[in-house]
Design a protein around this motif. Structure first.
Motif, short mmCIF file in Angstrom:
data_model
loop_
_atom_site.label_atom_id
_atom_site.label_comp_id
_atom_site.label_asym_id
_atom_site.label_seq_id
_atom_site.Cartn_x
_atom_site.Cartn_y
_atom_site.Cartn_z
N TRP A 155 0.82 -1.21 0.00
CA TRP A 155 0.00 0.00 0.00
C TRP A 155 0.86 1.26 0.00
O TRP A 155 0.54 2.22 -0.69
CB TRP A 155 -0.93 -0.01 1.21
N ASP A 156 1.90 1.25 0.79
CA ASP A 156 2.78 2.41 0.79
C ASP A 156 3.40 2.59 -0.59
O ASP A 156 3.46 3.70 -1.11
CB ASP A 156 3.90 2.25 1.84
N HIS A 157 3.81 1.49 -1.16
CA HIS A 157 4.46 1.56 -2.47
C HIS A 157 3.50 2.04 -3.54
O HIS A 157 3.88 2.76 -4.47
CB HIS A 157 5.01 0.17 -2.83
N SER A 158 2.24 1.66 -3.41
CA SER A 158 1.29 2.00 -4.47
C SER A 158 0.93 3.48 -4.46
O SER A 158 0.24 3.95 -5.36
CB SER A 158 0.03 1.15 -4.35
N ARG A 159 1.41 4.21 -3.49
CA ARG A 159 1.13 5.66 -3.46
C ARG A 159 2.09 6.45 -4.34
O ARG A 159 1.79 7.58 -4.72
CB ARG A 159 1.26 6.21 -2.04
N PHE A 160 3.25 5.86 -4.64
CA PHE A 160 4.27 6.62 -5.36
C PHE A 160 3.74 7.13 -6.68
O PHE A 160 3.33 6.38 -7.54
CB PHE A 160 5.51 5.75 -5.63
N GLY A 161 3.78 8.45 -6.84
CA GLY A 161 3.35 9.02 -8.10
C GLY A 161 1.88 9.40 -8.12
O GLY A 161 1.38 9.88 -9.13
N SER A 162 1.18 9.17 -7.01
CA SER A 162 -0.23 9.57 -7.01
C SER A 162 -0.34 11.07 -6.76
O SER A 162 0.59 11.69 -6.24
CB SER A 162 -1.00 8.81 -5.92
N ASP A 163 -1.49 11.64 -7.12
CA ASP A 163 -1.69 13.08 -6.91
C ASP A 163 -1.58 13.43 -5.44
O ASP A 163 -1.09 14.48 -5.07
CB ASP A 163 -3.10 13.51 -7.36
N ASP A 205 1.87 13.62 -1.66
CA ASP A 205 2.50 14.49 -0.67
C ASP A 205 1.59 14.81 0.50
O ASP A 205 2.03 15.38 1.49
CB ASP A 205 2.94 15.80 -1.36
N GLN A 206 0.34 14.44 0.34
CA GLN A 206 -0.58 14.66 1.46
C GLN A 206 -0.29 13.66 2.56
O GLN A 206 0.10 12.52 2.30
CB GLN A 206 -2.01 14.37 0.96
N CYS A 207 -0.51 14.09 3.80
CA CYS A 207 -0.36 13.13 4.89
C CYS A 207 -1.42 12.05 4.74
O CYS A 207 -2.60 12.35 4.56
CB CYS A 207 -0.55 13.84 6.24
N LEU A 208 -0.98 10.82 4.87
CA LEU A 208 -1.89 9.71 4.65
C LEU A 208 -3.08 9.78 5.60
O LEU A 208 -4.21 9.43 5.22
CB LEU A 208 -1.13 8.39 4.83
N ASP A 209 -2.85 10.25 6.82
CA ASP A 209 -3.97 10.27 7.77
C ASP A 209 -4.94 11.42 7.52
O ASP A 209 -5.94 11.54 8.24
CB ASP A 209 -3.49 10.23 9.24
N SER A 210 -4.67 12.25 6.53
CA SER A 210 -5.68 13.23 6.13
C SER A 210 -6.54 12.67 5.00
O SER A 210 -7.58 13.23 4.66
CB SER A 210 -5.03 14.54 5.68
#
Lengths: 159, 156
Positions: free
Chosen positions: B88-96, B99-104
């Motif tokens: 899941w952490d890896h799948s965030r790379f390159g998403s819009d 840079d947002q905090c994940l907990d937001s």
């Protein structure tokens, strides 16, 4: 929409052509990266905007994760994310050989917990996945289209 | 708590300075399967914590799972849950929203609930064959799981 020949075992979901799967599957088409990336971006943009259903009252009996996901898709009329479909199949596979393999899954995990889990996982996949990563996964999975649910797309403004 | 020590392949005592790859001996399949079964039985009996009051801020899934492990003192189902969270952490790379905090994006209580639900599913339904297969393909797991099942054997 052209119905596709059902050559994927176990994937009744992807038989209807949608904007995201190759229509012609009589031979393996090697897709170029740009095309894959663009489709992944369209896909992720679409999935990101789908609202997670909130009124979930029913308790859905199930014998497998993939089976439950199919019931859920029917009940709510929504596709589930590629990553969710892949994950659920993995969970079904991870049961193979376990002591409880022959037990009904919904006697081990309560249906409401199971459905809640799927939606939580689905939300994570819809909201946080990057289309770059999705494209990369698709590129390395020749069967990726069997994990993409049919979607009714907007008519494409380009060909 | 499991107190049986499996020593079919006795390991060298912890050499500081040895890389993990050196310590992890290639195990025969039976031994691997047996340890996978012990591990699975151990994890299956660990109750999922019920009194979960705190909201844990987090910027990555792996970060959250580490906080959870500390807070509850439980080894999470290292094999599968960890793999999923890394994915899941890896799948965030390159998403819009990278840079947002994940907990937001995902509320901490939902995130923690998700982890525990997944954890429960995997504890109750995974087969030791799958675990052994996963371990067999990654020697790093051996030393990690070792520290959970086998506390340091007494020096003879």
């Amino acid at each position: 929409m052209n119905p596709l020949p059902p050559d994927d075992s176990g994937s009744s979901e992807a038989e209807i052509s949608d904007a995201f799967s190759p229509v012609d599957r009589s031979h393996r088409v090697v897709e170029d990266e740009d095309s894959l990336l663009m489709r992944a971006e369209m896909y992720q943009d679409y999935m990101k905007r789908l609202p997670i259903p909130t009124n979930r009252g029913s308790v859905i009996p199930f014998r497998s994760w993939v089976g439950l996901s199919n019931s859920i898709k029917e009940l709510y009329g929504q596709p589930l994310h590629y990553l969710t479909n892949v994950l659920l199949q993995r969970w079904d596979q991870s049961r193979i050989g376990s002591d409880s393999e022959d037990q009904c899954l919904d006697s081990i995990i309560h249906p409401s917990k199971a459905e809640a889990t799927i939606w939580l996982v689905e939300e994570i996949h819809r909201l946080t996945s990057s289309h770059h990563q999705i494209a990369r996964l698709w590129g390395s999975d020749p069967m990726y289209h069997s994990f993409i649910d049919s979607i009714i797309p907007e008519p494409p403004s380009r060909t | 708590m499991v107190s049986i020590v499996v020593t079919m392949n006795p390991r060298p005592s912890d050499d500081s300075g040895s890389s993990k790859a050196e310590i992890s001996v290639v195990e025969d399949e039976d031994s691997l399967l047996m340890r996978a079964e012990m591990y699975k039985d151990y994890m299956r009996r660990l109750p999922i914590p019920t009194n979960r009051g705190s909201l844990i801020p987090f910027t990555s899934w792996v970060g959250l799972i580490n906080s959870i492990k500390e807070l509850y003192g439980q080894p999470l189902y290292i094999t599968f849950t960890n793999v999923l969270l890394q994915r899941w952490d890896h799948s965030r790379f390159g998403s819009d929203s990278e840079d947002q905090c994940l907990d937001s994006i995902i509320h901490p209580s939902r995130a923690e609930a998700t982890i525990w639900l997944v954890e429960e599913i995997l504890r109750l339904t995974s087969s030791h064959f799958q675990i052994a297969r996963l371990w067999g393909s990654d020697p790093m797991y051996h030393s990690f799981i070792d520290s959970i099942i086998n506390p340091e054997p007494p020096r003879t």
